[in-house]
Design an enzyme around this catalytic site. Structure first.
Site, short mmCIF file in Angstrom:
data_model
loop_
_atom_site.label_atom_id
_atom_site.label_comp_id
_atom_site.label_asym_id
_atom_site.label_seq_id
_atom_site.Cartn_x
_atom_site.Cartn_y
_atom_site.Cartn_z
N HIS A 130 0.81 -1.22 0.00
CA HIS A 130 0.00 0.00 0.00
C HIS A 130 0.85 1.27 0.00
CE1 HIS A 130 -3.65 2.06 0.00
NE2 HIS A 130 -4.10 1.86 1.22
N ARG A 131 2.14 1.16 0.21
CA ARG A 131 3.00 2.34 0.16
C ARG A 131 3.06 2.94 -1.23
NH1 ARG A 131 8.57 0.09 2.30
NH2 ARG A 131 7.96 -1.45 0.74
#
Length: 386
Positions: free
Chosen positions: A358-359
């Site tokens: 998700h970064r």
């Protein structure tokens, strides 16, 4: 002049290795190209060749020891040649301890406020550090060193005595895998997307093709197409730098002879279903035989884990670093489905879960990627029949 042989970096993600077997001993004559030892990484066990010819003057490691990349392993030189560094304290663990015994031992008080002079504990500096790292109260340990000084071996024996009788140490390849997956789970905030994917066409298509394809082959084909269109899922984040991989290399989580391995189908987006099937059969068979080469395990940009054949309906996986995504495929079960024309049919439905980093990958982007993959499986397999 003697040459020091160090542990080489055998792969992009390797930072340590376990010395599984030594094929040489001190005094042996070796030639360039001789296998010196087997080293086990998180991916494979591989023999390491000598880049030097000469005599083995010194061996600094033991079988079963795990050492970092760049650690000195042995010295090679002319027969009878003296090593200038032979007296250094860090050459060998036993020599370190002997040297520590000559050092003025550190005197510390045990963990009681009214300790008398007779209660003072003598412990070698390195032994004290190990005790601190392992949270060991060394005040009750009887030292075996000079004048009763506590040595590293005494601390290690204390650790061994506290192990469960039925337990076994996490070591070698399993320990390295555990370390990397723990780090991935901590460093990579995973976001999970799950959907029911209709596998009916996959199952029907198997009988229409000349090659002996499996559901996994179709999934690799569909994922490769989607990765090409959504390059961020094919990227990796290393040291705050996003690297978008030009090649689409799909890894398959496989139960190999020596445990979990992830061999890679290179440039899967450029392969047709026949080529994917052939390569998948090769790497899976070699994984089960323990015959994979390091090149088969390097360069993956995305991983697929299929446990459907083991009757698992649904599961999630940890991303395989340094990748940014992994697909978890469950068993295709027959279910009643309402079709587009509102008719009810029995279809083969698999629960598939996508995990992404998700970064660098947002939920909406991942959802569009997932949708393209699913539609390739559900609607576009006819492209494979020419």
């Amino acid at each position: 002049m003697a040459k020091i042989i160090e542990l080489p970096k055998l792969g992009m993600t390797m930072d340590e290795g376990a010395i599984v077997k030594l094929y040489i001993k001190e005094g042996d004559e070796i030639n360039k190209g001789d296998i010196l030892f087997d080293v086990e990484t998180d991916k494979v066990t591989q023999g390491v060749e000598s880049e030097e010819s000469g005599f083995v003057l010194k061996i600094y490691i033991e079988e079963g020891e795990t050492v970092p990349v760049g650690e000195k392993l042995l010295a090679v030189g002319e027969e009878g040649e003296a090593l200038e560094t032979e007296q250094e304290a860090d050459e060998e663990k036993k020599e370190e301890d002997k040297k520590e015994e000559k050092i003025e031992p550190e005197v510390v008080k045990p963990h009681t406020s009214d300790a008398s002079k007779s209660d003072r504990v003598s412990i070698a500096p390195r032994a004290k550090k190990l005790a601190s790292d392992k949270n060991i109260d060394y005040s009750q340990i009887k030292g075996s060193g000079k004048d009763g000084m506590i040595t590293v071996e005494d601390i290690e024996k204390s650790l061994d005595s506290n192990k469960p009788i039925q337990g076994s140490k996490l070591e070698g390849q399993r320990a390295i895998i555990a370390k990397r997956l723990t780090q991935s789970n901590v460093d990579r905030p995973h976001i999970y997307l799950t959907r029911n994917v209709n596998m009916t066409k996959c199952i029907e298509m198997k009988s229409k093709l000349e090659v002996k394809a499996t559901i996994t082959d179709f999934i690799v084909w569909g994922i490769a197409k989607a990765l090409k269109e959504f390059p961020m899922v094919n990227a990796s984040l290393v040291d705050d730098v996003i690297n978008i991989n030009e090649s689409v290399n799909v890894g398959l989580a496989v139960e190999g002879k020596n445990g979990l391995v992830v061999p890679v189908i290179k440039e899967a987006d450029k392969k047709d279903i026949s080529e994917i099937s052939k390569e998948r059969m090769r790497i899976v068979n070699e994984a089960k035989e323990g015959a994979l080469k390091l090149g088969d395990l390097e360069g993956g940009t995305f991983t697929i884990s299929n446990l459907g054949m083991l009757n698992v309906d649904q599961f999630t996986s940890i991303i395989n670093p340094p990748e940014s995504g992994i697909l978890s495929v469950g068993k295709a079960n027959k279910k009643l489905v309402v079709d587009k024309d509102e008719s009810i049919k029995i279809q083969d439905i698999a629960v598939i879960t996508l995990a992404v980093d998700h970064r660098i990958i947002d939920g909406a982007y991942a959802a569009r990627f997932f949708d393209m993959f699913s539609k390739s499986i559900e609607e576009k397999l006819d492209e494979l029949v020419k």
